[in-house]
Design an enzyme around this catalytic site. Structure first.
Site, short mmCIF file in Angstrom:
data_model
loop_
_atom_site.label_atom_id
_atom_site.label_comp_id
_atom_site.label_asym_id
_atom_site.label_seq_id
_atom_site.Cartn_x
_atom_site.Cartn_y
_atom_site.Cartn_z
N ILE A 14 0.85 -1.21 0.00
CA ILE A 14 0.00 0.00 0.00
C ILE A 14 0.88 1.25 0.00
CG2 ILE A 14 -2.12 -0.94 1.00
CD1 ILE A 14 -1.08 -0.13 3.78
N PRO A 61 1.30 3.87 -1.98
CA PRO A 61 0.75 5.23 -2.11
C PRO A 61 0.08 5.72 -0.83
CG PRO A 61 0.22 3.92 -4.04
CD PRO A 61 0.78 2.97 -3.02
N TYR A 62 -0.55 4.82 -0.10
CA TYR A 62 -1.15 5.18 1.19
C TYR A 62 -0.06 5.61 2.17
CZ TYR A 62 -3.12 4.23 5.87
OH TYR A 62 -3.49 4.31 7.20
N MET A 63 1.03 4.85 2.21
CA MET A 63 2.14 5.18 3.10
C MET A 63 2.70 6.57 2.78
SD MET A 63 2.83 2.91 5.31
CE MET A 63 2.31 1.26 5.68
N LYS A 105 0.24 9.24 4.00
CA LYS A 105 0.32 9.40 5.46
C LYS A 105 1.62 10.10 5.84
CE LYS A 105 -2.99 7.71 7.82
NZ LYS A 105 -4.10 8.60 8.27
#
Ligand code: NAP
Length: 213
Positions: A127, A129-131, A134
């Site tokens: 994940i 792109p999520y990391m 964030k």
């Protein structure tokens, strides 16, 4: 003290409402649809419309109208795709920080993620792109003059409470029930020692109320 929970319709958000009620901490649930607001108000839960994809001006109005002096950010795009991750987890979060600064709302508590600061872990996470979203939301928060606390929980589960946590090192993984994230947030809100600090957490052996100093 009045806490605006951004993402109050989510799993952690729901649980945080219960924790704040049990601690007699005043709050308002930040919700993104009138249907959600009607359902919460029918259960006597105070609610405020806030849509993180809205303009800065509209988000300013939402946060001002909430009357809050503490913000907890627990929203997220979830499985809505990385386009929405950018809009909600990154830009949505940053917009709320900008508004908090403009309104003089100093206290801001971010539900981030484990490994958001550890690039070496991003490729294997599945994940990335999520990391990244964030990571840069947290980076923006660190650069504000807000009284922030950043919580980096491990993988979230819907298990029952353990009531105890472990503060993880930068390379350590772990998991934690969402209810214990909510309990941690409720504990952090009332603890000024947590201002300017970050915590990587998973389930462990330390009672939540003594864990964050
Ligand atoms: P969740 O149940 O998916 O809740 C996220 C909330 O964000 C939902 O209520 C959603 O609203 C809301 N939201 C989405 N788009 C929005 C918008 N445009 N405006 C306002 N609100 C919006 O997530 P959770 O499980 O409670 O997780 C809480 C936090 O922990 C998230 O920030 C997540 O990134 C973080 N986290 C998750 C994990 C994990 O293992 N899953 C690990 C570490 C950290 P709707 O209900 O209307 O969709």
């Amino acid at each position: 003290m009045k806490v605006l929970i951004i993402g109050a319709h989510g799993k952690v958000g729901h649980l945080l409402i219960g924790e704040l009620q049990s601690k007699n901490i005043d709050f308002v649930a930040g919700l993104r649809s009138q249907k959600q607001i009607d359902a919460f108000e029918a259960n006597n839960i105070p609610a405020q419309f806030i849509d993180l994809t809205a303009s800065l001006e509209d988000i300013h109005k939402s946060i001002k109208d909430s009357g809050a002096d503490v913000i907890v950010f627990s929203a997220g795009a979830g499985g809505a795709g990385y386009d929405m991750t950018l809009q909600i987890d990154l830009d949505g979060a940053v917009k709320t920080m900008m508004v908090a600064e403009a309104l003089g709302i100093k206290r801001y508590i971010m539900v981030s993620s484990i490994f958001s600061d550890n690039r070496d872990k991003w490729d294997a996470s599945g994940i990335k792109p999520y990391m990244i979203a964030k990571h840069y939301a947290d980076e923006h928060l660190r650069g504000t003059d807000l009284d922030y606390t950043i919580l980096h929980p491990g993988a979230l589960t819907d298990d029952e409470t353990v009531g105890k946590v472990k503060l993880l090192g930068d390379d350590e993984a772990g998991s934690i029930p969402r209810i214990d994230v909510a309990k941690s947030l409720a504990s952090i809100i009332k603890n000024p020692n947590t201002i300017g600090k970050e915590y990587n957490i998973a389930s462990g052996d330390t009672p939540i109320d003594g864990a964050f100093n």
